[in-house]
Design an enzyme around this catalytic site. Structure first.
Site, PDB file in Angstrom:
ATOM      1  N   PHE A   1      -4.490   0.783   1.994  1.00  0.00           N
ATOM      2  CA  PHE A   1      -5.290   0.225   3.076  1.00  0.00           C
ATOM      3  C   PHE A   1      -5.975   1.357   3.849  1.00  0.00           C
ATOM      4  O   PHE A   1      -5.335   2.335   4.207  1.00  0.00           O
ATOM      5  CB  PHE A   1      -4.388  -0.593   4.012  1.00  0.00           C
ATOM      6  CG  PHE A   1      -5.130  -1.137   5.207  1.00  0.00           C
ATOM      7  CD1 PHE A   1      -6.146  -2.064   5.050  1.00  0.00           C
ATOM      8  CD2 PHE A   1      -4.818  -0.697   6.492  1.00  0.00           C
ATOM      9  CE1 PHE A   1      -6.839  -2.545   6.152  1.00  0.00           C
ATOM     10  CE2 PHE A   1      -5.509  -1.181   7.590  1.00  0.00           C
ATOM     11  CZ  PHE A   1      -6.519  -2.114   7.414  1.00  0.00           C
ATOM     12  N   GLN A   2      -7.253   1.198   4.072  1.00  0.00           N
ATOM     13  CA  GLN A   2      -8.074   2.184   4.791  1.00  0.00           C
ATOM     14  C   GLN A   2      -8.029   3.565   4.130  1.00  0.00           C
ATOM     15  O   GLN A   2      -8.021   4.581   4.807  1.00  0.00           O
ATOM     16  CB  GLN A   2      -7.689   2.262   6.270  1.00  0.00           C
ATOM     17  CG  GLN A   2      -8.033   0.962   7.007  1.00  0.00           C
ATOM     18  CD  GLN A   2      -8.039   1.095   8.515  1.00  0.00           C
ATOM     19  OE1 GLN A   2      -7.287   1.864   9.087  1.00  0.00           O
ATOM     20  NE2 GLN A   2      -8.906   0.328   9.174  1.00  0.00           N
TER      21      GLN A   2
END
Lengths: 589, 163
Positions: free
Chosen positions: A121-122
């Protein structure tokens, strides 16, 4: 790394080490935006008092503001963003700084080491994404490397030809512990920027300069970044030679001085461009002969002249235009040495040749190509607004601009007598820099007059920063030259695309006054030429207020002179020519 | 004109991509690029074969020097040098071809390093042009597979690229 996650006596966390490094570098402001990967860093930031964090509303603005802080002060700007989208949002700002050689350190969070490459994530490969638009970048993989890496980052950013350096730090590294030991200095066998110029070359340059019949001095952003204005002024006055500045170099030589012939290039003055083309000896200082400056290099080189080029970056020399006397070195040091040689020199410039050269230049000047038709009492000319801005601020404001027609008018009509006052995106041409640039300047100099000259297209690219300006009480004055067009696009479409104004009209503009007021700022609409000066005086009298001035300007005004793309410097289209547009058509033919 | 550029760079992660990225970003030609650590494990030695006018080569050298990880750059074409490349070629070796391939390999001072029922793998070193000549000497239909390392280069005599 062994047991770095257990804190021992004398150890602090990676996040705290980052804070201590910034403190050691005397950082005053960090522009940033928090997020998951930088939470440890923001927690450490919360507990320190050495620098102020400026919370922006978009990471792009953080980087632009840090960039402007650097342009205005000469110090290294610092921005802090989170991983993934925070990092990619910063990229435009980094590329902008890279093109204009602005020293900056951008710290980006990264997903934890173990998650790198897992499409976490990210997660984004920040080192890979920024590689083409940084001076250098680092991915830190060990808490013990944080201090030395940041030391190197600041050193690389500020030395040689300056530029942005990205330091990507995985989240787990900021939570581990190590002792803090900040190196006093750093030496890198692979990075040893040149400082002093070659003395033989400098002697040769002085000799050539003294033999010139039609000399010209051309300086760029490197002169400003190298803090060499005083040395240049001394040199130019000793010799009584004409001086032109590039867009990036404005203020490097005082604009109100009689030896100054104005900006050169695509929208340069008639006298500057002709003198550049016609000179027999050209001294180029911290400038790089780019396409917007010399136009077509073959046309430029069709006239014989001897070129001396001083630059700190060897790769800038003989890149687009082959030069005769290259001098690699820090411009301040090289110009200083040239001044010493000139002081000891008995030979003087050829007075009679110089006299006739100045007479020729004065002939070009007499064309007065910066004149415009200001006779209308109902339509505001954008040039007039800038002239009045210059008068009201006594030529002493920090002027930031966005990109487009307003940028050229600001560059042409504001008379910059000091370096580091004109803050714009010259190389990358990034729309949206104006407002965050003004923030960086105003924070650097809280009591200074800061004007952001912008257009209704550009201002909307970072309009969210009105909120940041509210939070930090920044009394910036926005000078919006609102012509309801993407003016520079419209101008090219008028000239080169038979008036097909494809998507260059700005429909559905907001009520800028109400917009400004909604953020607690002052808004002003100015619609008549007679109101321009008074409104500017009122606005700048409000020293503690952010004032958004919406000037409704002439929709069809064009920027002149203009060297059409791919043409030579002396092939200018002048605004005074009643058939200017036909002339463009003919040349394009 | 073809140039062989040798450089020493810090043996850091991503160092190779900085060089490769530079060549693509600035639209420089790149014929081959080889890289490996040196006897000093902190340094990598790279050999790049490129081509361009004198001005372009000058810019390439300057831009390579500008990379923060690059320690030293040398244009081998500025003096006398030796160029060597390794090639492995798998060729058909059936019937009359078995003897024919062995003979051509010997002429070029190649070595057969793998023998199978229907094929040989030939190892050959030399300058790029020698390897080209070998491939040209073969009938295209007998070549099953070609692997080339790209050129490595070193200066002759006292020409030494070292930190």
């Amino acid at each position: 790394m062994d047991d770095s996650n257990q804190q021992k006596v004398g150890q602090i966390s990676g996040a705290e080490i980052i804070m201590r490094c910034l403190q050691e570098e005397n950082v005053k402001f960090v522009f940033g935006y928090p997020g998951g990967a930088v939470l440890h860093i923001y927690d450490a930031l919360f507990k320190q008092k050495h620098f102020k964090h400026i919370l922006v509303r978009h990471e792009q603005a953080a980087v632009h503001a840090a960039d402007a802080f650097s342009r205005a002060t000469g110090e290294v700007g610092v921005a802090l963003v989170t991983s993934g989208p925070g990092a990619t949002n910063a990229v435009t700002g980094i590329a902008t700084a890279y093109m204009d050689s602005i020293p900056m350190v951008v710290i980006s969070g990264q997903v934890p080491t173990a998650a790198i490459g897992m499409d976490a994530f990210q997660e984004v490969d920040m080192v890979g994404v920024t590689r083409p638009c940084v001076k250098h970048n680092f991915l830190i993989k060990d808490v013990h490397d944080i201090a030395i890496t940041l030391k190197k980052a600041f050193y690389i950013a500020a030395s040689g030809r300056p530029g942005p350096v990205v330091v990507d730090i995985p989240k787990d590294i900021t939570a581990e512990f190590a002792e803090f030991d900040y190196p006093k200095s750093v030496e890198m066998r692979s990075y040893t920027p040149v400082t002093k110029g070659h003395s033989g070359q400098i002697k040769k340059a002085v000799k050539i300069l003294l033999e010139a019949k039609r000399p010209m001095i051309y300086t760029g952003g490197g002169l400003v970044l190298g803090d060499a204005s005083n040395e240049l002024v001394k040199l130019a006055r000793t010799l009584d030679y004409p001086v032109t500045n590039t867009l990036m170099g404005l203020g490097g030589y005082p604009a109100t001085d009689k030896q100054y012939v104005g900006m050169l290039g695509m929208h340069g003055t008639y006298e500057a461009n002709n003198a550049m083309q016609d000179c027999d000896v050209l001294l180029a200082v911290g400038a790089r002969f780019d396409d917007r400056v010399v136009g077509n290099p073959d046309h430029f080189l069709s006239v014989p002249r001897t070129i001396i080029h001083i630059d700190v970056d060897p790769s800038s020399i003989s890149k687009r235009v082959k030069v005769d006397v290259p001098i690699v070195g820090h411009v301040q040091s090289v110009l200083g040495e040239m001044n010493e040689l000139l002081a000891a020199e008995t030979k003087k410039p050829d007075a009679s040749a110089l006299k006739s050269w100045w007479a020729k230049i004065d002939g070009w000047r007499a064309k007065n190509t910066s004149s415009y038709d200001g006779s209308s009492s109902s339509i505001i000319k954008p040039q007039y607004v800038i002239e009045k801005l210059c008068e009201v601020t006594k030529g002493d404001a920090f002027v930031t601009s966005d990109v487009g027609q307003h940028q050229m008018w600001a560059a042409q009509y504001y008379k910059f007598d000091k370096p580091r006052r004109w803050i714009n995106s010259g190389g990358l041409g990034t729309m949206g820099v104006g407002l965050p640039y003004a923030m960086g300047c105003q924070l650097a100099y809280p009591d200074a007059q800061v004007a952001c000259v912008t257009g209704e297209g550009s201002i909307q690219m970072n309009i969210q920063e009105l909120s940041t300006c509210k939070q930090f009480h920044l009394p910036i004055k926005v000078i919006l030259l609102n012509n309801r067009y993407l003016g520079m696009v419209r101008q090219w479409q008028e000239f080169f695309y038979e008036n097909r104004y494809s998507e260059s009209y700005m429909d559905s503009l907001p009520d800028f006054v109400k917009l400004a007021e909604s953020y607690g700022h002052v808004g002003m609409n100015i619609e008549k030429p007679g109101d321009v000066e008074g409104a500017l005086q009122d606005a700048f009298a409000m020293k503690d207020k952010f004032v958004f001035m919406n000037f409704m300007t002439d929709q069809k005004e064009n920027v002149f002179p203009m060297v059409p793309n791919g043409k030579g410097l002396s092939e200018m289209i002048l605004g005074s020519d009643p058939n200017a547009n036909d002339a463009v058509d003919e040349m394009e033919g | 004109m073809k140039h062989i550029i040798s450089l020493l760079m810090e043996n850091e992660a991503g160092a190779l991509s900085r060089v490769a990225g530079l060549f693509s970003a600035r639209a420089y030609n790149i014929e081959s690029l080889t890289v490996a650590p040196t006897e000093d494990a902190t340094l990598s030695r790279m050999t790049i074969v490129t081509s361009g006018s004198d001005e372009v080569i000058e810019q390439i050298i300057k831009q390579l020097n500008k990379l923060v990880d690059v320690v030293k750059v040398l244009d081998l074409n500025d003096g006398r040098y030796i160029e060597r490349e390794l090639m492995l070629v798998k060729v058909k070796a059936t019937g009359a071809l078995r003897e024919e391939m062995k003979r051509i390999s010997d002429i070029f001072r190649g070595r057969i390093i793998d023998v199978a029922d229907g094929s040989y793998t030939i190892e050959l070193t030399g300058s790029g042009s020698k390897l080209d000549a070998f491939l040209e000497a073969l009938d295209k239909t007998v070549i099953l597979e070609t692997v080339r390392t790209g050129a490595s280069g070193i200066g002759r005599g006292d020409r030494i690229l070292k930190v």
